[in-house]
Design a protein around this motif. Structure first.
Motif, short mmCIF file in Angstrom:
data_model
loop_
_atom_site.label_atom_id
_atom_site.label_comp_id
_atom_site.label_asym_id
_atom_site.label_seq_id
_atom_site.Cartn_x
_atom_site.Cartn_y
_atom_site.Cartn_z
N UNK A 174 0.77 -1.23 0.00
CA UNK A 174 0.00 0.00 0.00
C UNK A 174 0.80 1.28 0.00
N UNK A 175 2.12 1.20 -0.18
CA UNK A 175 2.99 2.38 -0.18
C UNK A 175 3.50 2.65 -1.59
N UNK A 176 3.15 3.75 -2.16
CA UNK A 176 3.54 4.08 -3.53
C UNK A 176 4.90 4.78 -3.55
N UNK A 177 5.93 4.05 -3.13
CA UNK A 177 7.30 4.57 -3.12
C UNK A 177 8.21 3.57 -3.83
N UNK A 178 9.34 4.06 -4.34
CA UNK A 178 10.26 3.22 -5.12
C UNK A 178 11.18 2.42 -4.19
N UNK A 179 10.65 1.31 -3.76
CA UNK A 179 11.35 0.42 -2.84
C UNK A 179 10.89 -1.00 -3.07
N UNK A 180 11.85 -1.91 -3.19
CA UNK A 180 11.49 -3.33 -3.12
C UNK A 180 12.60 -4.11 -2.44
N UNK A 181 12.20 -5.26 -1.90
CA UNK A 181 13.12 -6.17 -1.24
C UNK A 181 13.04 -7.51 -1.94
N UNK A 182 14.11 -8.28 -1.84
CA UNK A 182 14.08 -9.63 -2.43
C UNK A 182 15.14 -10.51 -1.80
N UNK A 183 14.92 -11.80 -1.94
CA UNK A 183 15.90 -12.80 -1.53
C UNK A 183 15.65 -14.02 -2.41
N UNK A 184 16.47 -14.18 -3.43
CA UNK A 184 16.26 -15.26 -4.40
C UNK A 184 17.12 -16.49 -4.12
N UNK A 185 17.80 -16.52 -3.01
CA UNK A 185 18.73 -17.62 -2.73
C UNK A 185 18.05 -18.99 -2.80
N UNK A 186 16.80 -19.09 -2.41
CA UNK A 186 16.11 -20.38 -2.43
C UNK A 186 15.84 -20.86 -3.86
N UNK A 187 15.89 -19.95 -4.83
CA UNK A 187 15.54 -20.28 -6.21
C UNK A 187 16.73 -20.47 -7.13
N UNK A 188 17.90 -20.03 -6.70
CA UNK A 188 19.02 -20.00 -7.64
C UNK A 188 19.43 -21.40 -8.07
N UNK A 189 19.94 -21.45 -9.28
CA UNK A 189 20.38 -22.71 -9.87
C UNK A 189 21.90 -22.74 -9.90
N UNK A 190 22.46 -23.87 -10.28
CA UNK A 190 23.91 -24.02 -10.34
C UNK A 190 24.53 -22.88 -11.15
N UNK A 191 25.57 -22.30 -10.60
CA UNK A 191 26.27 -21.24 -11.30
C UNK A 191 25.75 -19.84 -11.01
N UNK A 192 24.57 -19.73 -10.40
CA UNK A 192 24.03 -18.41 -10.06
C UNK A 192 24.61 -17.94 -8.73
N UNK A 193 24.74 -16.65 -8.60
CA UNK A 193 25.33 -16.04 -7.41
C UNK A 193 24.26 -15.88 -6.32
N UNK A 194 24.52 -16.37 -5.10
CA UNK A 194 23.58 -16.09 -3.99
C UNK A 194 23.87 -14.69 -3.44
N UNK A 195 22.84 -13.88 -3.33
CA UNK A 195 23.00 -12.51 -2.84
C UNK A 195 22.44 -12.32 -1.44
N UNK A 196 21.60 -13.25 -0.98
CA UNK A 196 20.94 -13.05 0.31
C UNK A 196 19.88 -11.96 0.20
N UNK A 197 19.37 -11.49 1.33
CA UNK A 197 18.34 -10.45 1.27
C UNK A 197 18.92 -9.15 0.71
N UNK A 198 18.17 -8.53 -0.19
CA UNK A 198 18.62 -7.28 -0.82
C UNK A 198 17.52 -6.24 -0.74
N UNK A 199 17.94 -4.98 -0.67
CA UNK A 199 17.03 -3.84 -0.62
C UNK A 199 17.35 -2.94 -1.80
N UNK A 200 16.33 -2.55 -2.55
CA UNK A 200 16.47 -1.68 -3.71
C UNK A 200 15.67 -0.41 -3.48
N UNK A 201 16.37 0.72 -3.29
CA UNK A 201 15.73 2.02 -3.10
C UNK A 201 15.97 2.84 -4.38
N UNK A 202 14.91 3.44 -4.89
CA UNK A 202 14.98 4.25 -6.12
C UNK A 202 15.72 3.54 -7.24
#
Length: 187
Positions: free
Chosen positions: A53-81
């Motif tokens: 419900x917040x219309x601001x340029x922010x997202x979070x992600x953590x794709x480590x559970x989905x990565x396949x062989x050869x992909x880099x694990x980044x852990x939790x990430x925060x993207x502002x603007x």
């Protein structure tokens, strides 16, 4: 940390462009923590501010559970603007879903690689080139900041196939295992 309710399909906040974040604040840091907790609670890999419900340029992600062989694990990430600088590679079809459109999944074609510039939670600027699932999630969450849903990439035929499911979500009758913003019942 509180679990935030997630806004669902057809809510106006999901359909508009988000606003830039001007500065760091204790409230922003708390929001980031709460968004991460909400994402994990819903078994998601990404969550954009418009989805709570917040219309601001922010997202979070953590794709480590989905990565396949050869992909880099980044852990939790925060993207502002964030700003996507480049998308390249073949458009690859992969099954996507969205916490704001529960239990609706379909194949979406997206470029293999993305280059994005963003600020982290400490307002340090970064540039990231990512492929695989990380690229996919970045593009999906970035779309939320632009007022775009993954459904917008589907053909009219595919959208009709999901019509009943979408009506159930829009009516507020869809039961999910995480908190959602209640739909306003029309008289």
């Amino acid at each position: 940390m509180p679990i935030l309710p997630i806004v669902t399909y057809n809510d106006p906040v999901l359909l508009k462009k988000a606003e830039e974040i001007e500065e760091d604040s204790p409230e922003l840091q708390t929001l980031i923590d709460n968004m991460l907790e909400t994402m994990y609670n819903a078994d998601g890999v990404g969550l954009a501010a418009p989805q709570i419900g917040r219309s601001i340029k922010l997202f979070v992600m953590d794709t480590d559970a989905m990565i396949e062989d050869g992909e880099v694990p980044y852990g939790p990430m925060v993207f502002i603007n964030p700003l996507i600088l480049e998308k390249r590679g073949n458009k690859v079809p992969l099954e996507e879903g969205c916490l704001s459109i529960p239990e609706v999944n379909d194949k979406v074609f997206r470029p293999e690689t993305v280059v994005i510039e963003f600020f982290d939670r400490d307002f340090n600027k970064h540039r990231l080139e990512a492929g695989g699932w990380t690229s996919r999630v970045i593009q999906h969450e970035y779309d939320h900041l632009e007022g775009i849903l993954f459904l917008d990439y589907l053909s009219a035929f595919k959208k009709r196939l999901h019509k009943k499911e979408l009506e159930e979500i829009d009516s507020g009758n869809k039961k999910v295992k995480y908190p959602i913003v209640p739909k306003q019942k029309s008289e």
